[in-house]
Write a protein that holds these residues in place. Structure first.
Motif, PDB file in Angstrom:
ATOM      1  N   ASN A 156     -47.540  34.372   9.522  1.00 30.10           N
ATOM      2  CA  ASN A 156     -48.903  34.907   9.706  1.00 30.10           C
ATOM      3  C   ASN A 156     -49.750  34.024  10.624  1.00 30.10           C
ATOM      4  OD1 ASN A 156     -48.239  36.999   7.963  1.00 30.10           O
ATOM      5  ND2 ASN A 156     -48.941  35.849   6.167  1.00 30.10           N
ATOM      6  N   ASN A 157     -49.231  33.645  11.762  1.00 33.93           N
ATOM      7  CA  ASN A 157     -49.922  32.823  12.764  1.00 33.93           C
ATOM      8  C   ASN A 157     -50.344  31.455  12.256  1.00 33.93           C
ATOM      9  OD1 ASN A 157     -49.684  34.779  14.789  1.00 33.93           O
ATOM     10  ND2 ASN A 157     -51.492  35.854  14.020  1.00 33.93           N
ATOM     11  N   THR A 158     -49.710  30.978  11.218  1.00 36.47           N
ATOM     12  CA  THR A 158     -49.954  29.619  10.730  1.00 36.47           C
ATOM     13  C   THR A 158     -48.607  28.899  10.659  1.00 36.47           C
ATOM     14  OG1 THR A 158     -49.708  30.213   8.392  1.00 36.47           O
ATOM     15  CG2 THR A 158     -51.936  30.328   9.335  1.00 36.47           C
ATOM     16  N   SER A 159     -48.693  27.593  10.566  1.00 37.84           N
ATOM     17  CA  SER A 159     -47.456  26.820  10.449  1.00 37.84           C
ATOM     18  C   SER A 159     -47.638  25.722   9.406  1.00 37.84           C
ATOM     19  CB  SER A 159     -47.065  26.208  11.795  1.00 37.84           C
ATOM     20  OG  SER A 159     -48.034  25.293  12.229  1.00 37.84           O
ATOM     21  N   ASN A 160     -46.530  25.367   8.783  1.00 36.50           N
ATOM     22  CA  ASN A 160     -46.532  24.331   7.767  1.00 36.50           C
ATOM     23  C   ASN A 160     -45.292  23.467   7.978  1.00 36.50           C
ATOM     24  OD1 ASN A 160     -47.229  22.913   5.427  1.00 36.50           O
ATOM     25  ND2 ASN A 160     -45.931  24.219   4.174  1.00 36.50           N
ATOM     26  N   ASP A 161     -45.490  22.152   8.088  1.00 37.25           N
ATOM     27  CA  ASP A 161     -44.380  21.217   8.303  1.00 37.25           C
ATOM     28  C   ASP A 161     -43.890  20.634   6.986  1.00 37.25           C
ATOM     29  OD1 ASP A 161     -44.640  21.566  11.010  1.00 37.25           O
ATOM     30  OD2 ASP A 161     -45.521  19.603  11.398  1.00 37.25           O
ATOM     31  N   ILE A 162     -42.573  20.469   6.888  1.00 39.14           N
ATOM     32  CA  ILE A 162     -41.959  19.749   5.781  1.00 39.14           C
ATOM     33  C   ILE A 162     -41.056  18.686   6.394  1.00 39.14           C
ATOM     34  CG2 ILE A 162     -40.287  19.878   3.901  1.00 39.14           C
ATOM     35  CD1 ILE A 162     -41.383  22.568   3.200  1.00 39.14           C
ATOM     36  N   THR A 163     -41.245  17.447   5.964  1.00 41.07           N
ATOM     37  CA  THR A 163     -40.422  16.341   6.449  1.00 41.07           C
ATOM     38  C   THR A 163     -39.507  15.882   5.328  1.00 41.07           C
ATOM     39  OG1 THR A 163     -42.111  15.652   8.025  1.00 41.07           O
ATOM     40  CG2 THR A 163     -40.459  14.011   7.432  1.00 41.07           C
ATOM     41  N   GLN A 164     -38.242  15.681   5.665  1.00 40.05           N
ATOM     42  CA  GLN A 164     -37.246  15.261   4.681  1.00 40.05           C
ATOM     43  C   GLN A 164     -36.453  14.087   5.253  1.00 40.05           C
ATOM     44  OE1 GLN A 164     -36.592  16.121   1.621  1.00 40.05           O
ATOM     45  NE2 GLN A 164     -34.572  15.252   1.312  1.00 40.05           N
ATOM     46  N   ASN A 165     -36.265  13.056   4.439  1.00 38.72           N
ATOM     47  CA  ASN A 165     -35.396  11.934   4.784  1.00 38.72           C
ATOM     48  C   ASN A 165     -34.133  12.035   3.947  1.00 38.72           C
ATOM     49  OD1 ASN A 165     -37.135  10.590   6.615  1.00 38.72           O
ATOM     50  ND2 ASN A 165     -38.300   9.796   4.911  1.00 38.72           N
ATOM     51  N   VAL A 166     -32.993  11.794   4.576  1.00 40.77           N
ATOM     52  CA  VAL A 166     -31.720  11.763   3.863  1.00 40.77           C
ATOM     53  C   VAL A 166     -31.110  10.399   4.120  1.00 40.77           C
ATOM     54  CG1 VAL A 166     -29.470  12.837   3.553  1.00 40.77           C
ATOM     55  CG2 VAL A 166     -31.423  14.228   4.266  1.00 40.77           C
ATOM     56  N   LYS A 167     -30.955   9.610   3.052  1.00 43.21           N
ATOM     57  CA  LYS A 167     -30.392   8.262   3.172  1.00 43.21           C
ATOM     58  C   LYS A 167     -28.997   8.243   2.588  1.00 43.21           C
ATOM     59  CE  LYS A 167     -34.659   5.654   3.066  1.00 43.21           C
ATOM     60  NZ  LYS A 167     -35.351   4.499   2.534  1.00 43.21           N
ATOM     61  N   ILE A 168     -28.116   7.517   3.253  1.00 46.53           N
ATOM     62  CA  ILE A 168     -26.779   7.305   2.734  1.00 46.53           C
ATOM     63  C   ILE A 168     -26.510   5.812   2.803  1.00 46.53           C
ATOM     64  CG2 ILE A 168     -25.681   7.800   4.961  1.00 46.53           C
ATOM     65  CD1 ILE A 168     -23.376   9.103   3.315  1.00 46.53           C
ATOM     66  N   THR A 169     -26.008   5.262   1.697  1.00 43.98           N
ATOM     67  CA  THR A 169     -25.859   3.814   1.554  1.00 43.98           C
ATOM     68  C   THR A 169     -24.449   3.495   1.083  1.00 43.98           C
ATOM     69  OG1 THR A 169     -28.190   3.639   0.969  1.00 43.98           O
ATOM     70  CG2 THR A 169     -26.802   1.781   0.368  1.00 43.98           C
ATOM     71  N   CYS A 170     -23.951   2.359   1.530  1.00 50.96           N
ATOM     72  CA  CYS A 170     -22.644   1.861   1.092  1.00 50.96           C
ATOM     73  C   CYS A 170     -22.861   0.462   0.493  1.00 50.96           C
ATOM     74  CB  CYS A 170     -21.695   1.763   2.289  1.00 50.96           C
ATOM     75  SG  CYS A 170     -20.048   1.147   1.897  1.00 50.96           S
ATOM     76  N   ASN A 171     -22.276   0.217  -0.676  1.00 55.40           N
ATOM     77  CA  ASN A 171     -22.418  -1.124  -1.232  1.00 55.40           C
ATOM     78  C   ASN A 171     -21.259  -2.022  -0.778  1.00 55.40           C
ATOM     79  OD1 ASN A 171     -20.207  -0.798  -2.965  1.00 55.40           O
ATOM     80  ND2 ASN A 171     -21.438  -0.696  -4.818  1.00 55.40           N
ATOM     81  N   LYS A 172     -21.255  -3.242  -1.198  1.00 53.19           N
ATOM     82  CA  LYS A 172     -20.287  -4.233  -0.734  1.00 53.19           C
ATOM     83  C   LYS A 172     -18.842  -3.877  -1.087  1.00 53.19           C
ATOM     84  CE  LYS A 172     -20.729  -7.066  -4.864  1.00 53.19           C
ATOM     85  NZ  LYS A 172     -21.056  -8.377  -5.403  1.00 53.19           N
ATOM     86  N   ASN A 173     -18.662  -2.967  -2.064  1.00 52.78           N
ATOM     87  CA  ASN A 173     -17.326  -2.563  -2.498  1.00 52.78           C
ATOM     88  C   ASN A 173     -16.905  -1.195  -1.975  1.00 52.78           C
ATOM     89  OD1 ASN A 173     -16.885  -4.933  -4.094  1.00 52.78           O
ATOM     90  ND2 ASN A 173     -18.338  -4.077  -5.553  1.00 52.78           N
ATOM     91  N   GLY A 174     -17.714  -0.613  -1.078  1.00 55.35           N
ATOM     92  CA  GLY A 174     -17.364   0.675  -0.506  1.00 55.35           C
ATOM     93  C   GLY A 174     -17.793   1.871  -1.334  1.00 55.35           C
ATOM     94  N   ILE A 175     -18.715   1.668  -2.261  1.00 58.89           N
ATOM     95  CA  ILE A 175     -19.234   2.771  -3.082  1.00 58.89           C
ATOM     96  C   ILE A 175     -20.398   3.402  -2.333  1.00 58.89           C
ATOM     97  CG2 ILE A 175     -20.188   3.457  -5.310  1.00 58.89           C
ATOM     98  CD1 ILE A 175     -17.359   2.295  -5.502  1.00 58.89           C
ATOM     99  N   ILE A 176     -20.323   4.721  -2.148  1.00 63.69           N
ATOM    100  CA  ILE A 176     -21.326   5.443  -1.373  1.00 63.69           C
ATOM    101  C   ILE A 176     -22.346   6.085  -2.315  1.00 63.69           C
ATOM    102  CG2 ILE A 176     -21.686   7.423   0.163  1.00 63.69           C
ATOM    103  CD1 ILE A 176     -20.334   5.112   1.546  1.00 63.69           C
ATOM    104  N   SER A 177     -23.602   6.009  -1.921  1.00 67.17           N
ATOM    105  CA  SER A 177     -24.644   6.728  -2.658  1.00 67.17           C
ATOM    106  C   SER A 177     -25.649   7.286  -1.674  1.00 67.17           C
ATOM    107  CB  SER A 177     -25.339   5.803  -3.663  1.00 67.17           C
ATOM    108  OG  SER A 177     -25.932   4.714  -3.005  1.00 67.17           O
TER     109      SER A 177
END
Length: 163
Positions: free
Chosen positions: A142-163
């Motif tokens: 309807n001639n308006t706009s709305n922004d949504i921002t999303q961050n996606v983080k992926i991490t590896c620990n010292k033993n190779g475990i991903i989160s």
């Protein structure tokens, strides 16, 4: 001769399958639900991590060689009816040695599944043992706009475990 050719082709397919790395272009072999974020309008974001079949029964420790691991984490923005409107996937490669972990590479891919949504901005960055993809999606109605921002983080620990 036919048996030799059949055996050769079978072995080629076998080795290609074993050494194939998951990538954003490739659908993940398996995924594990990671998180859900719900918005006040009923929309929600579901996030998944790709997992090779060999690690399904042994947990999130990744199948890897030379202590290098590549994984993909994908977030899907869905409306209250569960229809996917847009998504962002981050693929990251990590090295780890039991003492430290480091992100060596990251890339991202976005997709829009609705004509009323557009990806306005997307990027990825890496720091130490974490890779982060950021996306801003814009909903036009309807001639308006709305922004949504999303961050996606992926991490590896010292033993190779991903989160």
């Amino acid at each position: 001769m036919k048996r030799f050719i059949t055996l050769f082709i079978t072995l080629c397919v076998f080795f290609i399958t074993i050494y194939q790395e998951p990538s954003i272009a490739n659908a993940a072999i398996n995924t594990k639900h990671y998180a859900t974020t719900t918005f006040s309008n009923g929309a929600y974001i579901e996030t998944y991590i790709s997992i090779p079949s060999a690690t399904i029964t042994s947990g999130m420790k990744a199948f890897s060689s030379n202590n290098t691991i590549t994984r993909t984490k994908t977030s899907y923005y869905k409306n209250s009816a569960g229809t996917i409107l847009w998504s962002i996937a981050i693929e990251a490669t990590f090295t780890y040695d039991g003492t430290t972990a480091k992100c060596t590479y990251c890339t991202y891919k976005t997709a829009c599944y609705s004509s009323s949504w557009k990806i306005k901005y997307a990027s990825c960055s890496k720091s130490k043992n974490t890779a982060t993809a950021t996306v801003t999606a814009t909903h036009y109605i309807n001639n308006t706009s709305n922004d949504i921002t999303q961050n996606v983080k992926i991490t590896c620990n010292k033993n190779g475990i991903i989160s």
